[in-house]
Design a protein around this motif. Sequence first.
Motif, PDB file in Angstrom:
ATOM      1  N   ASN A 177       0.827  -1.208   0.000  1.00 28.76           N
ATOM      2  CA  ASN A 177       0.000   0.000   0.000  1.00 28.76           C
ATOM      3  C   ASN A 177       0.861   1.258   0.000  1.00 28.76           C
ATOM      4  O   ASN A 177       1.390   1.648   1.047  1.00 28.76           O
ATOM      5  N   VAL A 178       0.969   1.885  -1.152  1.00 28.23           N
ATOM      6  CA  VAL A 178       1.835   3.053  -1.331  1.00 28.23           C
ATOM      7  C   VAL A 178       1.069   4.325  -0.955  1.00 28.23           C
ATOM      8  O   VAL A 178      -0.096   4.489  -1.314  1.00 28.23           O
ATOM      9  N   TYR A 179       1.749   5.215  -0.249  1.00 20.98           N
ATOM     10  CA  TYR A 179       1.130   6.483   0.128  1.00 20.98           C
ATOM     11  C   TYR A 179       2.180   7.587   0.057  1.00 20.98           C
ATOM     12  O   TYR A 179       3.387   7.329  -0.013  1.00 20.98           O
ATOM     13  N   ALA A 190     -10.229   6.592  -3.967  1.00 22.82           N
ATOM     14  CA  ALA A 190      -8.991   7.107  -3.385  1.00 22.82           C
ATOM     15  C   ALA A 190      -8.390   6.112  -2.392  1.00 22.82           C
ATOM     16  O   ALA A 190      -9.103   5.385  -1.695  1.00 22.82           O
ATOM     17  N   ALA A 191      -7.050   6.098  -2.319  1.00 27.19           N
ATOM     18  CA  ALA A 191      -6.351   5.251  -1.359  1.00 27.19           C
ATOM     19  C   ALA A 191      -6.685   5.708   0.060  1.00 27.19           C
ATOM     20  O   ALA A 191      -6.938   6.888   0.311  1.00 27.19           O
ATOM     21  N   VAL A 192      -6.645   4.768   0.993  1.00 25.63           N
ATOM     22  CA  VAL A 192      -7.147   5.037   2.335  1.00 25.63           C
ATOM     23  C   VAL A 192      -6.340   6.103   3.069  1.00 25.63           C
ATOM     24  O   VAL A 192      -6.915   6.920   3.805  1.00 25.63           O
ATOM     25  N   PHE A 196      -8.094   9.377   4.600  1.00 24.24           N
ATOM     26  CA  PHE A 196      -8.073   9.667   6.034  1.00 24.24           C
ATOM     27  C   PHE A 196      -7.433  11.028   6.317  1.00 24.24           C
ATOM     28  O   PHE A 196      -7.913  11.787   7.161  1.00 24.24           O
ATOM     29  N   MET A 197      -6.347  11.348   5.613  1.00 22.58           N
ATOM     30  CA  MET A 197      -5.667  12.622   5.848  1.00 22.58           C
ATOM     31  C   MET A 197      -6.551  13.791   5.416  1.00 22.58           C
ATOM     32  O   MET A 197      -6.628  14.814   6.101  1.00 22.58           O
ATOM     33  N   LEU A 251      -6.596  -0.793   9.625  1.00 24.97           N
ATOM     34  CA  LEU A 251      -7.183   0.505   9.290  1.00 24.97           C
ATOM     35  C   LEU A 251      -7.569   1.285  10.537  1.00 24.97           C
ATOM     36  O   LEU A 251      -7.493   2.521  10.552  1.00 24.97           O
ATOM     37  N   LEU A 252      -7.954   0.578  11.591  1.00 21.96           N
ATOM     38  CA  LEU A 252      -8.257   1.267  12.846  1.00 21.96           C
ATOM     39  C   LEU A 252      -6.995   1.877  13.440  1.00 21.96           C
ATOM     40  O   LEU A 252      -7.014   3.001  13.960  1.00 21.96           O
TER      41      LEU A 252
END
Length: 313
Positions: A177-179, A190-192, A196-197, A251-252
């Motif tokens: 998972n790239v961010y 959209a990627a998580v 979230f940001m 994810l939490l």
Amino acid sequence: MNIDKIYHWAVTGGAGFIGSHLVRALVRQNQRVTVFDNFSSSAPSSLADVADKIRVVKGDVRDCAALPSAFEGVDFVLHHAALVSVPKSVENPEETSQINIQGTANVLEASRACGVRRVVYASSSAVYGNGTDLPHKETDPVDCRSPYAVSKQAGGELCRMYTQLYGLETVVLRYFNVYGAGQNPHAAYAAVVAKFMDGARENKPFEIDWDGLQSRDFIHVSDVVQANFLAALQGTPGEIYNVASGKTCSLLELADAVERVSGRKLCRIFREKRAGDVRFSSADTTKIRALGFVPGVTLEAGLRALWQSIQLQ
């Protein structure tokens, strides 16, 4: 990683999230760069700061006639043009196949015809699916749960075949998972991390698909750049390498980390599980570490830097 010679690099999907980071890193090292992109999910403006230092060829990887002009005289092709969303692939399996499978076949054939030295192919951890042997090793059986996963596995098989049958050097990188900066938080899929940001910036609740206990291995885009350079210059032709941090996060837990770096407490809204989603994703990075790969950005540090960049926008 420092590149000690001047090479000519072509980056397909070079205006996209990962592609644009690759392009900028190459420019910083005074490399020759050609970007091949159809700008369907990006814009030329994403490369405005380096526009005078690169060559841009507008084209689609599904158009085999468009590729040779971009690959002429190129040493390395970093192939990142793709339909990259699992949910979108579920909705559009035919388009996914055309872009990710036929498009990759076109890139490989044009590379062979133009005498390209090596192709680095961006694959995905999605090919492991719900495999139970964790962390995932490159030799593990695949368990494709979506058209996207199938297309990425097929692209990797095409790479292996081109190396074995035609002698074109290829290296497959399976990204987890790239961010990082530049991900679009407003895209439909959209990627998580980006979602979230952006939610924290807007003081909106975290929207979590499933129960949030699914695990992911988040890797900063700067480390993905490092992996591409290592694969191009030191990787073994015909091989597959996981690209990940080697550490997992639910994810939490990600939501908790975003709260820490942003200083904002946000509620969570849980939604239905997405089609094609997998429960656990964890990488064995032994193989790529043998090339000298060392992830340089922890998740907490990466999120903090990303939050600071968002605040400056």
